[in-house]
Design an enzyme around this catalytic site. Structure first.
Site, PDB file in Angstrom:
ATOM      1  N   CYS A  94      49.430   2.739  19.628  1.00 36.57           N
ATOM      2  CA  CYS A  94      49.712   4.136  19.277  1.00 36.57           C
ATOM      3  C   CYS A  94      49.667   5.093  20.465  1.00 36.57           C
ATOM      4  CB  CYS A  94      48.722   4.605  18.214  1.00 36.57           C
ATOM      5  SG  CYS A  94      48.763   3.650  16.680  1.00 36.57           S
ATOM      6  N   HIS A 144      47.158  11.984  18.526  1.00 38.64           N
ATOM      7  CA  HIS A 144      46.542  10.808  19.165  1.00 38.64           C
ATOM      8  C   HIS A 144      46.715  10.793  20.686  1.00 38.64           C
ATOM      9  CE1 HIS A 144      45.218   6.458  17.959  1.00 38.64           C
ATOM     10  NE2 HIS A 144      44.272   7.151  18.574  1.00 38.64           N
TER      11      HIS A 144
END
Length: 506
Positions: A94, A144
């Site tokens: 991610c 993120h």
């Protein structure tokens, strides 16, 4: 008296002038007519809608041939879009993908190769890049990239130029996920299943931009179909009875029950996303702005779901289920009402150089990716083109695939080198499930040599000597936890992990 006209020199000159005036008038009329019919140069650049899913592998759509999943809206979009069939995530994890997308740079340049790292503020963030090119910017969903805790408040100065903000660092509690907005550190919560709520917010944002003289760039960053899979809408899970799920031939039968249980929720998440994307596209149609909006649908990385015996929920590895991602580009002024398939591979740092090249926008000097816009504008392919993807510090995968690697993807092959040398070679056109490793086949010796040269050239271009994982951890002074991510406590906070983070946080 003779009735014929007398052609004196003066009369002949006057006649010529009359004809010239008549011809000039006709020519001017034709020019005016043609100018009136010619396409007008758009007053502003097209808006950009970047739809980013989390952990949606390239094969998990109807248009890609998955026999289980229901994605009618994406299937229709694929028919009307440019479909990059060989798109890969630069690191199928991610945070590394998102850092590369936001900077146009490789993880070996930024040090962003683990989850939960902080993207240094010295990097030229994509929101700032777009704002500098005349766009209003918006970000909704999973971020993120802040590296200071999955529940930490991200103040405006760390949002990398995104003005409209309804986002959180990371939250996979999809039925009660949080976000922050404005200048308030007070935690907010999406109502119900967050995919639906985020889609509704995206529609509201777009509606509010209709009178804006500037184009918008909206990033809609969904958290699904990333696990937990069982939290997908129950009514959609019922569409995928585990006993009826057809598994690909590269999933061991011994894992069948476990994989089908996870796949039920995974596909339900995918269907919910498909419905939401269909709703969003219909809204653009209703507003009459779909034709002037550049739309991208893609994912940060894939999901193994038991393929090759790798546990469900895993990514990171160089295999297709992990590394390959869907990538649709929809922009009718470019391709009309029908789409086409592109075989030229693309990797994460190439995405925005390519979009900027397509839109005739300046490409930042800091970007390391390739501008592949000629593939789009010239309806062509780049023969022999190869792209680089990698894993610097493996984590979360036991067995033979849990190792460092460097890989190249071409239109036909996947070639992977480990620290021990040539490791994997797959003919993806003939063997899409990558069942047969050709690395030691004598007939492919020349292919291995050619692809290894391509890999060496790409590594040389990036200044990457392909060291063991510890070299990169030492270089950026990182100490990952047991699962390979930067550790954080129950409150979702982490201590500073790098000199740059300490500087940013001070």
């Amino acid at each position: 008296m003779n009735s014929k006209a007398v052609h004196t020199p003066f009369a002949m000159l006057a006649d010529r002038m009359r004809h010239r005036v008549y011809f000039t008038g006709c020519l001017c009329a034709w020019i005016v007519l043609l100018l009136g019919c010619a396409p007008k140069k758009p007053e502003k650049k097209p808006s950009i809608l970047y739809i980013l899913a989390d952990q949606w592998r390239a094969s998990a759509t109807g248009y890609a041939g998955d026999p289980n999943v229901r994605t009618p809206h994406l299937d229709q979009l694929a028919k009307q879009s440019i479909n990059f069939q060989n798109a890969v995530s630069v690191i199928p994890v991610c945070t590394p993908y998102r850092a590369s997308l936001m900077t146009g740079r490789y993880p070996t340049s930024t040090g962003m190769f683990l989850n939960d790292l902080h993207l240094p503020l010295t990097e030229y963030g994509l929101g700032d890049v777009l704002a500098d090119r005349g766009y209003t910017t918006a970000y909704i969903g999973k971020w993120h990239l802040d590296g200071q805790g999955r529940h930490a408040y991200i103040p405006p100065e760390r949002r990398r130029g995104f003005a409209y903000w309804k986002a959180a660092e990371c939250d996979h509690d999809y039925n009660q996920s949080h976000y922050y907005t404005g200048n308030s550190p007070e935690k907010q919560y999406w109502e119900g299943y967050d995919v639906y709520a985020q889609t509704a917010d995206a529609k509201a944002y777009i509606a509010g931009q209709l009178e804006n003289e500037k184009p918008f760039a909206l990033f809609l960053s969904y958290g699904t179909p990333h696990f937990p899979h069982h939290t997908a809408p129950e009514e959609l899970q019922q569409n995928y009875p585990p006993g009826e799920i057809i598994l690909p031939a590269n999933v061991p039968e011994s894992m069948g029950e476990q994989v089908r249980k996870e796949a039920q929720g995974y596909y339900a998440h995918c269907e919910a996303l498909d419905q939401s994307i269909g709703d969003l596209l219909a809204y653009l149609d209703a507003l009459g702005i779909r034709e002037e909006t550049l739309i991208v649908f893609t994912s940060d990385h894939g999901e193994m779901l038991g393929s090759h015996g790798v546990r469900p929920k895993a990514k990171q590895v160089p295999l297709a289920e992990s590394a390959r991602i869907p990538f649709l580009l929809h922009y009718p002024p470019l391709h009309g009402k029908s789409g086409r398939t592109v075989q030229t591979p693309i990797t994460t740092p190439d995405i925005f150089p390519t979009l900027f090249g397509l839109l005739d926008l300046p490409i930042p000097d800091t970007y390391e990716g390739d501008d592949l816009s000629s593939v789009l504008t010239e309806n062509s392919e780049i023969e022999g083109h190869a792209v680089l993807y990698m894993q610097l510090a493996p984590w979360g995968v036991a067995g033979p695939y849990g190792r460092e690697y460097r890989a190249v993807k071409t239109a036909q092959y996947t070639y992977v080198r480990s620290l021990d040398g040539p490791w994997l070679l797959f003919n993806d056109q003939k063997d899409p499930l990558q069942l047969t490793n050709l690395i030691e086949e004598p007939a492919y010796e020349a292919i291995v040599s050619q692809l290894d040269e391509k890999l060496e050239a790409l590594l040389g271009k990036r200044g990457d000597a392909f060291h063991p994982a510890q070299w990169y951890l030492d270089r950026w002074q990182l100490k990952p936890g047991a699962h390979g991510s930067i550790p954080y406590d129950k409150e979702g906070t982490v201590p500073p992990q790098s000199p740059q983070l300490r500087k940013d946080a001070s």
